[in-house]
Scaffold this motif. Sequence first.
Motif, PDB file in Angstrom:
ATOM      1  N   GLY A  55      48.524  39.886  45.699  1.00  0.00           N
ATOM      2  CA  GLY A  55      48.404  40.899  46.744  1.00  0.00           C
ATOM      3  C   GLY A  55      47.041  40.884  47.405  1.00  0.00           C
ATOM      4  N   VAL A  56      45.981  40.703  46.617  1.00  0.00           N
ATOM      5  CA  VAL A  56      44.630  40.631  47.177  1.00  0.00           C
ATOM      6  C   VAL A  56      44.491  39.404  48.067  1.00  0.00           C
ATOM      7  N   VAL A  57      45.079  38.274  47.637  1.00  0.00           N
ATOM      8  CA  VAL A  57      45.035  37.058  48.447  1.00  0.00           C
ATOM      9  C   VAL A  57      45.800  37.263  49.751  1.00  0.00           C
ATOM     10  N   TYR A  58      46.984  37.888  49.669  1.00  0.00           N
ATOM     11  CA  TYR A  58      47.754  38.203  50.876  1.00  0.00           C
ATOM     12  C   TYR A  58      46.910  39.029  51.845  1.00  0.00           C
ATOM     13  N   ALA A  59      46.262  40.058  51.309  1.00  0.00           N
ATOM     14  CA  ALA A  59      45.478  40.960  52.154  1.00  0.00           C
ATOM     15  C   ALA A  59      44.326  40.212  52.829  1.00  0.00           C
ATOM     16  N   ARG A  60      43.641  39.370  52.068  1.00  0.00           N
ATOM     17  CA  ARG A  60      42.485  38.659  52.622  1.00  0.00           C
ATOM     18  C   ARG A  60      42.898  37.614  53.654  1.00  0.00           C
ATOM     19  N   LEU A  61      44.000  36.924  53.404  1.00  0.00           N
ATOM     20  CA  LEU A  61      44.476  35.951  54.390  1.00  0.00           C
ATOM     21  C   LEU A  61      44.942  36.656  55.661  1.00  0.00           C
ATOM     22  N   THR A  62      45.629  37.780  55.498  1.00  0.00           N
ATOM     23  CA  THR A  62      46.127  38.514  56.669  1.00  0.00           C
ATOM     24  C   THR A  62      44.969  39.023  57.526  1.00  0.00           C
ATOM     25  N   THR A  63      43.958  39.613  56.885  1.00  0.00           N
ATOM     26  CA  THR A  63      42.829  40.127  57.656  1.00  0.00           C
ATOM     27  C   THR A  63      41.989  38.990  58.244  1.00  0.00           C
ATOM     28  N   LYS A  64      41.992  37.838  57.584  1.00  0.00           N
ATOM     29  CA  LYS A  64      41.227  36.694  58.093  1.00  0.00           C
ATOM     30  C   LYS A  64      41.838  36.171  59.392  1.00  0.00           C
ATOM     31  N   PHE A  65      43.191  36.053  59.397  1.00  0.00           N
ATOM     32  CA  PHE A  65      43.859  35.574  60.608  1.00  0.00           C
ATOM     33  C   PHE A  65      44.164  36.713  61.579  1.00  0.00           C
ATOM     34  N   ASP A  66      44.081  37.942  61.087  1.00  0.00           N
ATOM     35  CA  ASP A  66      44.215  39.146  61.902  1.00  0.00           C
ATOM     36  C   ASP A  66      45.513  39.139  62.722  1.00  0.00           C
ATOM     37  N   GLU A  67      46.626  38.864  62.015  1.00  0.00           N
ATOM     38  CA  GLU A  67      47.919  38.744  62.699  1.00  0.00           C
ATOM     39  C   GLU A  67      49.052  39.110  61.743  1.00  0.00           C
ATOM     40  N   VAL A 354      50.956  30.525  48.311  1.00  0.00           N
ATOM     41  CA  VAL A 354      50.052  31.428  49.035  1.00  0.00           C
ATOM     42  C   VAL A 354      48.719  31.548  48.306  1.00  0.00           C
ATOM     43  N   ASN A 355      48.759  31.687  46.986  1.00  0.00           N
ATOM     44  CA  ASN A 355      47.525  31.761  46.204  1.00  0.00           C
ATOM     45  C   ASN A 355      46.689  30.488  46.346  1.00  0.00           C
ATOM     46  N   TYR A 356      47.365  29.343  46.309  1.00  0.00           N
ATOM     47  CA  TYR A 356      46.632  28.082  46.455  1.00  0.00           C
ATOM     48  C   TYR A 356      45.990  27.982  47.832  1.00  0.00           C
ATOM     49  N   MET A 357      46.695  28.459  48.841  1.00  0.00           N
ATOM     50  CA  MET A 357      46.129  28.440  50.194  1.00  0.00           C
ATOM     51  C   MET A 357      44.936  29.388  50.291  1.00  0.00           C
ATOM     52  N   GLY A 358      44.998  30.490  49.549  1.00  0.00           N
ATOM     53  CA  GLY A 358      43.852  31.375  49.496  1.00  0.00           C
ATOM     54  C   GLY A 358      42.645  30.685  48.890  1.00  0.00           C
ATOM     55  N   TYR A 359      42.899  29.847  47.883  1.00  0.00           N
ATOM     56  CA  TYR A 359      41.825  29.071  47.257  1.00  0.00           C
ATOM     57  C   TYR A 359      41.266  28.031  48.234  1.00  0.00           C
ATOM     58  N   LYS A 360      42.151  27.280  48.877  1.00  0.00           N
ATOM     59  CA  LYS A 360      41.719  26.228  49.802  1.00  0.00           C
ATOM     60  C   LYS A 360      41.005  26.812  51.015  1.00  0.00           C
ATOM     61  N   PRO A 372      42.164  33.137  43.136  1.00  0.00           N
ATOM     62  CA  PRO A 372      43.449  32.691  43.677  1.00  0.00           C
ATOM     63  C   PRO A 372      44.003  31.452  42.974  1.00  0.00           C
ATOM     64  N   LEU A 373      43.101  30.607  42.470  1.00  0.00           N
ATOM     65  CA  LEU A 373      43.562  29.424  41.729  1.00  0.00           C
ATOM     66  C   LEU A 373      44.258  29.864  40.446  1.00  0.00           C
ATOM     67  N   LEU A 374      43.712  30.886  39.795  1.00  0.00           N
ATOM     68  CA  LEU A 374      44.339  31.453  38.607  1.00  0.00           C
ATOM     69  C   LEU A 374      45.699  32.051  38.954  1.00  0.00           C
ATOM     70  N   GLY A 375      45.765  32.742  40.097  1.00  0.00           N
ATOM     71  CA  GLY A 375      47.042  33.309  40.540  1.00  0.00           C
ATOM     72  C   GLY A 375      48.076  32.235  40.817  1.00  0.00           C
ATOM     73  N   SER A 376      47.638  31.152  41.449  1.00  0.00           N
ATOM     74  CA  SER A 376      48.554  30.043  41.744  1.00  0.00           C
ATOM     75  C   SER A 376      49.066  29.408  40.462  1.00  0.00           C
ATOM     76  N   PHE A 377      48.147  29.161  39.520  1.00  0.00           N
ATOM     77  CA  PHE A 377      48.531  28.563  38.243  1.00  0.00           C
ATOM     78  C   PHE A 377      49.463  29.492  37.468  1.00  0.00           C
ATOM     79  N   GLY A 378      49.162  30.789  37.473  1.00  0.00           N
ATOM     80  CA  GLY A 378      49.996  31.758  36.756  1.00  0.00           C
ATOM     81  C   GLY A 378      51.399  31.830  37.310  1.00  0.00           C
ATOM     82  N   CYS A 379      51.515  31.905  38.645  1.00  0.00           N
ATOM     83  CA  CYS A 379      52.839  31.976  39.276  1.00  0.00           C
ATOM     84  C   CYS A 379      53.629  30.692  39.046  1.00  0.00           C
ATOM     85  N   ALA A 380      52.959  29.545  39.189  1.00  0.00           N
ATOM     86  CA  ALA A 380      53.634  28.262  38.976  1.00  0.00           C
ATOM     87  C   ALA A 380      54.073  28.115  37.518  1.00  0.00           C
TER      88      ALA A 380
END
Length: 427
Positions: A55-67, A354-360, A372-380
Motif C-alpha cells: 500500500g505504501v508503494v502504491y501511494a508513493r508511485l501514484t503521487t510520483k506520477f500524480d495520475e 508493483v513492489n518491484y517497480m517501486g524498488y526500481k 519494496p524489494l521485501l514486499g515483492s519477495f514476500g508477495c512472490a
Amino acid sequence: MSSEKKLSLFDACGMAIGGMIGGGIFAVLGEGVMTAGNATFISLGIGGILALITGVVYARLTTKFDESGGEFIFMEHIAGVRFAGTISWFLILGYVFTISLYAYTFGAYSGRLFGMESGPNFWLGGGIILLLTGLNLSGVKESGISEDILVYTKTAILIGLIALGFYTVQPDKIYPIANEGVGNMIKAGALVFVAYEGFQLLTYDYNTIEDHKKNLPRAITISIITVTLIYMLIAFVLTGSLAQDVIAEHKETVLAMLAQPVMGQLGIVIVLIAAVFSTSSAILATVFAISRLGKRIAKDGQLPHQLTDRQSSGVPVYFSLMLAALAILVQFFGNLEQITTFSSITFLFVFSIVNYMGYKHSVFNGWNRAVPLLGSFGCASAMLVLFYEMFVSNRQTFYLVLGIAVVLLLCREAYIWFHSKYKGKRD
C-alpha cells in the motif's frame, strides 16, 4: 473535477476500509481457520504486513506520477504500455474471481439467512451479480455519505463481535497457537491475502481525493493498519471461542457463529444481514471500479475498444456484461477454496510486480529501498507457496490455474497481433 465534491481523508479511509472489509473477511475467514487453526490471527498479520508495504508503494508511485489509474499507470510509465496491458488483463481476471468470491459468500450468507439449503446459493450469488451489474449500468452507485455509513456500520459490527468474543474466549482453545504447524500458518497467510485486496481502489480515484498527495498515503496507511488489527482480533476470538467442529460445520458462514454464545439467534441474524449488505456493496463497488479500469486500458489500445465504446451512465455495457458472465461461470464451476486461492494468487502476482517497480523506480531512498524489494519477495513467495500447495494437494486445480493463465496469455498475444495489424491497415 472542480464541480465534483472531493473525498475527505475520512471518506478516503472509508472507501479503502470498505474495499477490504467489503466481503473479504466474511468470505475467507473459515478457509483460513481450517488451514492455520489457532494461528490464523498470525496468518492475517503476515498478510497485513505485506499489504501495508504494498500500500505504501502504491501511494508513493501514484503521487510520483500524480495520475489516477493505479497499476496500469505505474507499469505504463516504467515498463511500457504493452507490459502494462498484459498485467492489467491478469488484474481484470483477478477482479472477476473476486466478484465471484463475494457472490459466493453472498449466496452462502443470504441462503442461511432465509433458511435455504446450500443448493440455491449459486442462484442467489448469480442473481446478485446480474442485479448489481444492471444497477451499475443504470447509473446507480453509492453516494459518499451512504458509503461512509455502510462502511463504518460494518466496521462497528465487527468491533462489536470482537468485544462479544472476548467474553467467550477460553484459554484451553487458544493453545497451542501453532496447532496446525508453521507451514500451514504461512499457507493460510497467502490463502486469505485476497481479504486485503481493495485498498488499491483508492488509486483509481486519486484525483477526486482532497489534497490527494498528502491524503492518499495517509488513507492507505490508516485503513490497512485498521483492517489488519480488526482481522487479527476477529480471528483470535473466533478460534478461542468456537470448537473446531463448529467452525468446520459452518466454514462458509463461520463469522455468524461468533455472536451466538452471547446473543443467540439474534446475533447470528445481525451478522448474516451485515454480511449480505457487505458482500453486495463490495460487488457493486468492484464492478464499477473495474469498469473504469477497463475504459482506461482500452483508451490506450490495450483492450478491444468494442467492449468499452457503448456506455450507459458512463459505464461500458459489453465490458460489464462480460465481467458478470465470467464471474457467474467461476462461481458455478469453482468451490470456495479454489476461488479464494486463484484470487489471492492473482493479486499476489500483481502486487509483487508493483513492489518491484517501486524498488526500481526508487520510491524509497537509502536503506529504505529494501522495503519494496521485501514486499515483492514476500508477495512472490506467498504466491509460490499457494502454487506448491495446489500441486501437492490438488493437482487438478493446479493444472486448471496454469491452463487459465496460458489461455489468457494466448488471447492477449492474439489481440496484440490483430490490433497491430488492424492499426497498420488503418494508418
